[in-house]
Design a protein around this motif. Sequence first.
Motif, PDB file in Angstrom:
ATOM      1  N   MET A   1       0.860  -1.179   0.000  1.00 44.29           N
ATOM      2  CA  MET A   1       0.000   0.000   0.000  1.00 44.29           C
ATOM      3  C   MET A   1       0.896   1.228   0.000  1.00 44.29           C
ATOM      4  SD  MET A   1      -2.940   1.012   2.736  1.00 44.29           S
ATOM      5  CE  MET A   1      -4.102   2.329   2.416  1.00 44.29           C
ATOM      6  N   LEU A   2       0.941   1.929  -1.128  1.00 42.29           N
ATOM      7  CA  LEU A   2       1.850   3.053  -1.300  1.00 42.29           C
ATOM      8  C   LEU A   2       1.073   4.365  -1.236  1.00 42.29           C
ATOM      9  CD1 LEU A   2       4.064   1.683  -4.222  1.00 42.29           C
ATOM     10  CD2 LEU A   2       4.259   1.277  -1.753  1.00 42.29           C
ATOM     11  N   ASN A   3       1.274   5.102  -0.155  1.00 40.72           N
ATOM     12  CA  ASN A   3       0.577   6.370   0.047  1.00 40.72           C
ATOM     13  C   ASN A   3       1.480   7.502  -0.443  1.00 40.72           C
ATOM     14  OD1 ASN A   3      -1.813   5.283   1.699  1.00 40.72           O
ATOM     15  ND2 ASN A   3      -0.018   4.432   2.737  1.00 40.72           N
ATOM     16  N   LEU A   4       1.545   7.643  -1.748  1.00 40.11           N
ATOM     17  CA  LEU A   4       2.488   8.543  -2.390  1.00 40.11           C
ATOM     18  C   LEU A   4       1.934   9.961  -2.429  1.00 40.11           C
ATOM     19  CD1 LEU A   4       3.500   6.234  -5.384  1.00 40.11           C
ATOM     20  CD2 LEU A   4       4.473   6.326  -3.076  1.00 40.11           C
ATOM     21  N   THR A   5       2.511  10.837  -1.620  1.00 35.25           N
ATOM     22  CA  THR A   5       2.094  12.241  -1.583  1.00 35.25           C
ATOM     23  C   THR A   5       3.326  13.124  -1.685  1.00 35.25           C
ATOM     24  OG1 THR A   5       2.290  12.699   0.796  1.00 35.25           O
ATOM     25  CG2 THR A   5       0.319  11.508   0.060  1.00 35.25           C
ATOM     26  N   GLY A   6       3.086  14.417  -1.750  1.00 31.76           N
ATOM     27  CA  GLY A   6       4.193  15.363  -1.767  1.00 31.76           C
ATOM     28  C   GLY A   6       4.871  15.510  -0.425  1.00 31.76           C
ATOM     29  N   GLY A   7       4.327  14.882   0.600  1.00 31.19           N
ATOM     30  CA  GLY A   7       4.962  14.946   1.917  1.00 31.19           C
ATOM     31  C   GLY A   7       4.009  15.003   3.085  1.00 31.19           C
ATOM     32  N   GLY A   8       2.737  15.287   2.846  1.00 36.52           N
ATOM     33  CA  GLY A   8       1.777  15.420   3.936  1.00 36.52           C
ATOM     34  C   GLY A   8       0.605  14.463   3.801  1.00 36.52           C
ATOM     35  N   LEU A   9      -0.230  14.446   4.842  1.00 38.96           N
ATOM     36  CA  LEU A   9      -1.453  13.650   4.849  1.00 38.96           C
ATOM     37  C   LEU A   9      -2.566  14.517   5.430  1.00 38.96           C
ATOM     38  CD1 LEU A   9      -0.108  10.278   6.340  1.00 38.96           C
ATOM     39  CD2 LEU A   9      -0.685  10.700   3.952  1.00 38.96           C
ATOM     40  N   SER A  10      -3.683  14.599   4.724  1.00 38.81           N
ATOM     41  CA  SER A  10      -4.819  15.376   5.228  1.00 38.81           C
ATOM     42  C   SER A  10      -5.470  14.641   6.394  1.00 38.81           C
ATOM     43  CB  SER A  10      -5.844  15.593   4.121  1.00 38.81           C
ATOM     44  OG  SER A  10      -6.449  14.363   3.765  1.00 38.81           O
ATOM     45  N   GLY A  11      -6.318  15.356   7.128  1.00 39.96           N
ATOM     46  CA  GLY A  11      -7.035  14.733   8.237  1.00 39.96           C
ATOM     47  C   GLY A  11      -7.902  13.574   7.790  1.00 39.96           C
ATOM     48  N   GLY A  12      -8.587  13.746   6.654  1.00 41.72           N
ATOM     49  CA  GLY A  12      -9.433  12.688   6.140  1.00 41.72           C
ATOM     50  C   GLY A  12      -8.627  11.473   5.716  1.00 41.72           C
ATOM     51  N   TYR A  13      -7.450  11.713   5.143  1.00 40.79           N
ATOM     52  CA  TYR A  13      -6.594  10.606   4.718  1.00 40.79           C
ATOM     53  C   TYR A  13      -6.044   9.857   5.929  1.00 40.79           C
ATOM     54  CZ  TYR A  13      -3.547   8.190   1.376  1.00 40.79           C
ATOM     55  OH  TYR A  13      -2.936   7.241   0.585  1.00 40.79           O
ATOM     56  N   ARG A  14      -5.719  10.588   6.993  1.00 39.41           N
ATOM     57  CA  ARG A  14      -5.243   9.943   8.219  1.00 39.41           C
ATOM     58  C   ARG A  14      -6.305   8.983   8.766  1.00 39.41           C
ATOM     59  NH1 ARG A  14      -1.167  12.184  11.442  1.00 39.41           N
ATOM     60  NH2 ARG A  14       0.111  13.689  10.320  1.00 39.41           N
ATOM     61  N   LYS A  15      -7.550   9.433   8.774  1.00 38.13           N
ATOM     62  CA  LYS A  15      -8.621   8.561   9.259  1.00 38.13           C
ATOM     63  C   LYS A  15      -8.752   7.325   8.380  1.00 38.13           C
ATOM     64  CE  LYS A  15     -11.428  12.048  11.599  1.00 38.13           C
ATOM     65  NZ  LYS A  15     -12.744  12.729  11.664  1.00 38.13           N
ATOM     66  N   TYR A  16      -8.607   7.520   7.084  1.00 40.38           N
ATOM     67  CA  TYR A  16      -8.672   6.393   6.157  1.00 40.38           C
ATOM     68  C   TYR A  16      -7.606   5.358   6.520  1.00 40.38           C
ATOM     69  CZ  TYR A  16      -8.158   3.820   1.759  1.00 40.38           C
ATOM     70  OH  TYR A  16      -8.056   2.833   0.807  1.00 40.38           O
ATOM     71  N   ARG A  31      -2.208 -11.967   3.175  1.00 39.77           N
ATOM     72  CA  ARG A  31      -1.156 -12.792   3.764  1.00 39.77           C
ATOM     73  C   ARG A  31      -0.074 -11.937   4.421  1.00 39.77           C
ATOM     74  NH1 ARG A  31       0.555 -14.829  -0.549  1.00 39.77           N
ATOM     75  NH2 ARG A  31       2.534 -13.757  -0.786  1.00 39.77           N
ATOM     76  N   ASP A  32       0.287 -10.818   3.790  1.00 39.23           N
ATOM     77  CA  ASP A  32       1.316  -9.937   4.327  1.00 39.23           C
ATOM     78  C   ASP A  32       1.061  -8.534   3.784  1.00 39.23           C
ATOM     79  OD1 ASP A  32       3.462  -9.148   5.777  1.00 39.23           O
ATOM     80  OD2 ASP A  32       4.963 -10.303   4.666  1.00 39.23           O
ATOM     81  N   LEU A  33       1.575  -7.548   4.485  1.00 40.55           N
ATOM     82  CA  LEU A  33       1.253  -6.164   4.150  1.00 40.55           C
ATOM     83  C   LEU A  33       2.480  -5.292   4.329  1.00 40.55           C
ATOM     84  CD1 LEU A  33      -0.948  -3.958   3.531  1.00 40.55           C
ATOM     85  CD2 LEU A  33      -1.281  -3.811   6.003  1.00 40.55           C
ATOM     86  N   MET A  34       2.765  -4.483   3.313  1.00 37.19           N
ATOM     87  CA  MET A  34       3.783  -3.446   3.416  1.00 37.19           C
ATOM     88  C   MET A  34       3.104  -2.102   3.151  1.00 37.19           C
ATOM     89  SD  MET A  34       7.162  -2.701   1.059  1.00 37.19           S
ATOM     90  CE  MET A  34       8.264  -3.870   1.831  1.00 37.19           C
ATOM     91  N   VAL A  35       3.402  -1.112   3.985  1.00 35.64           N
ATOM     92  CA  VAL A  35       2.781   0.208   3.862  1.00 35.64           C
ATOM     93  C   VAL A  35       3.868   1.255   3.756  1.00 35.64           C
ATOM     94  CG1 VAL A  35       1.243   1.892   4.928  1.00 35.64           C
ATOM     95  CG2 VAL A  35       0.804  -0.551   5.236  1.00 35.64           C
ATOM     96  N   ALA A  36       3.788   2.101   2.739  1.00 31.54           N
ATOM     97  CA  ALA A  36       4.718   3.217   2.584  1.00 31.54           C
ATOM     98  C   ALA A  36       3.972   4.525   2.818  1.00 31.54           C
ATOM     99  CB  ALA A  36       5.343   3.204   1.193  1.00 31.54           C
ATOM    100  N   VAL A  37       4.538   5.373   3.654  1.00 30.23           N
ATOM    101  CA  VAL A  37       3.932   6.666   3.987  1.00 30.23           C
ATOM    102  C   VAL A  37       4.996   7.752   3.876  1.00 30.23           C
ATOM    103  CG1 VAL A  37       2.173   5.686   5.517  1.00 30.23           C
ATOM    104  CG2 VAL A  37       4.408   6.311   6.449  1.00 30.23           C
ATOM    105  N   PRO A  38       4.591   9.017   3.830  1.00 28.11           N
ATOM    106  CA  PRO A  38       5.578  10.100   3.743  1.00 28.11           C
ATOM    107  C   PRO A  38       6.496  10.127   4.961  1.00 28.11           C
ATOM    108  CG  PRO A  38       3.387  10.901   3.184  1.00 28.11           C
ATOM    109  CD  PRO A  38       3.210   9.529   3.743  1.00 28.11           C
ATOM    110  N   PRO A  39       7.699  10.676   4.818  1.00 26.94           N
ATOM    111  CA  PRO A  39       8.633  10.774   5.947  1.00 26.94           C
ATOM    112  C   PRO A  39       7.999  11.481   7.136  1.00 26.94           C
ATOM    113  CG  PRO A  39       9.722  11.384   3.893  1.00 26.94           C
ATOM    114  CD  PRO A  39       8.262  11.244   3.581  1.00 26.94           C
ATOM    115  N   GLY A  40       8.177  10.889   8.322  1.00 24.93           N
ATOM    116  CA  GLY A  40       7.637  11.470   9.542  1.00 24.93           C
ATOM    117  C   GLY A  40       6.213  11.083   9.849  1.00 24.93           C
ATOM    118  N   GLN A  41       5.572  10.320   8.947  1.00 28.21           N
ATOM    119  CA  GLN A  41       4.165   9.947   9.126  1.00 28.21           C
ATOM    120  C   GLN A  41       4.005   8.465   9.475  1.00 28.21           C
ATOM    121  OE1 GLN A  41       1.834  12.218   9.008  1.00 28.21           O
ATOM    122  NE2 GLN A  41       2.887  13.929   8.039  1.00 28.21           N
ATOM    123  N   GLU A  42       5.087   7.802   9.843  1.00 28.45           N
ATOM    124  CA  GLU A  42       5.048   6.356  10.037  1.00 28.45           C
ATOM    125  C   GLU A  42       4.038   5.927  11.096  1.00 28.45           C
ATOM    126  OE1 GLU A  42       9.052   7.354   8.299  1.00 28.45           O
ATOM    127  OE2 GLU A  42       7.693   8.214   9.790  1.00 28.45           O
TER     128      GLU A  42
END
Length: 359
Positions: A1-16, A31-42
Amino acid sequence: MLNLTGGGLSGGYRKYLQHVVPAFENSNVVRDLMVAVPPGQEKVAGNSHSVLSWQPGEQWRGFSALRKRVIAWTPDVVLIPTARYLDCGAPVVSMVRNMEPMLPDSLRDGTTSWARNYLGARLARRAVTNSQRVIAVSQFVREFLENKWNVEPNRIGVVYHGVDVAEYVAATPASLSALTVSPFLFIAGSLLRYRGIEDAIRALSLVGNSKVILAVAGNGSERYRTTLTSLASELNVKSRVRWLGHLNEIEMRWAYQRCVAFLMTSRVEACPNTALEAMANGALCISTDARPMPEFFADTAQYYRPNDASALAALIEDALVCSPEMIVERRSAARARAVHFTWNDTVAETIAQLQSVLA
């Protein structure tokens, strides 16, 4: 799951992410899950599974290092909820959850805003063109993709976002105590031009009850806020507009539950989280009839045409004199409508979309 943004996450996206990621992990299908998020949003994605990020600035180089890590992980399918495309050697499912970049180009908010939307639209179109499947977050988005971008109907699935059941907030947050003095109208969301908040300010100047105030929650374009403040001054209602900035969840729920009416003045949305939240909190809702608002509110809101401040003012006047019995009925209807949008459905239907590309 690649959450590719310019660097931030909106409030609605955080809830998602906070709802969907744990549910994916607990699903007996995943079976297994990898999640990528912007730096500092881990921390938004939790810590019990594989969470990674990319180096600052890497997004401007095509996420090259992230792409190599994902390829090495050999996923069965890649979900990108941000309408971007990244070839990682596996089928890609993209999601279109923001319609602002698809609005007609405008320089009214400056070149930076124009460039951001122009780039967003180009990235989204590239994503839906190259992905094996596309998730639209409303029927409105689906029809846009089919009719405007000629995406094949059999490649599109509709998955609505969910909303939490809202508990009653008994105590008034100290930060909102000033709103207890007068009846108030409530608007929430990013301060961006497509939100059409000028409708509410013009309508406020036409409402007979001069004690009514307009409370606006959210941050965004300072240029747009300056435009709105100037309009309020011209119409002699500047003192009746409260700019609340960012509100936490408790403050938002209190405002939804106490306002005379929640105003949805947007010209376009994809899946409006504030609409879902307003209904879940039993707010009396007044909305533009622009799509996709009727798709979500159905008959629980009263509608006016965008830019028609007189019609909006008339609906506000009706809300101000609404009988207690009618208020209870409308609040109950809104809550009942919100029940149709659950996170369990969001997760199950998203997984079904991912499975379909593997079938």
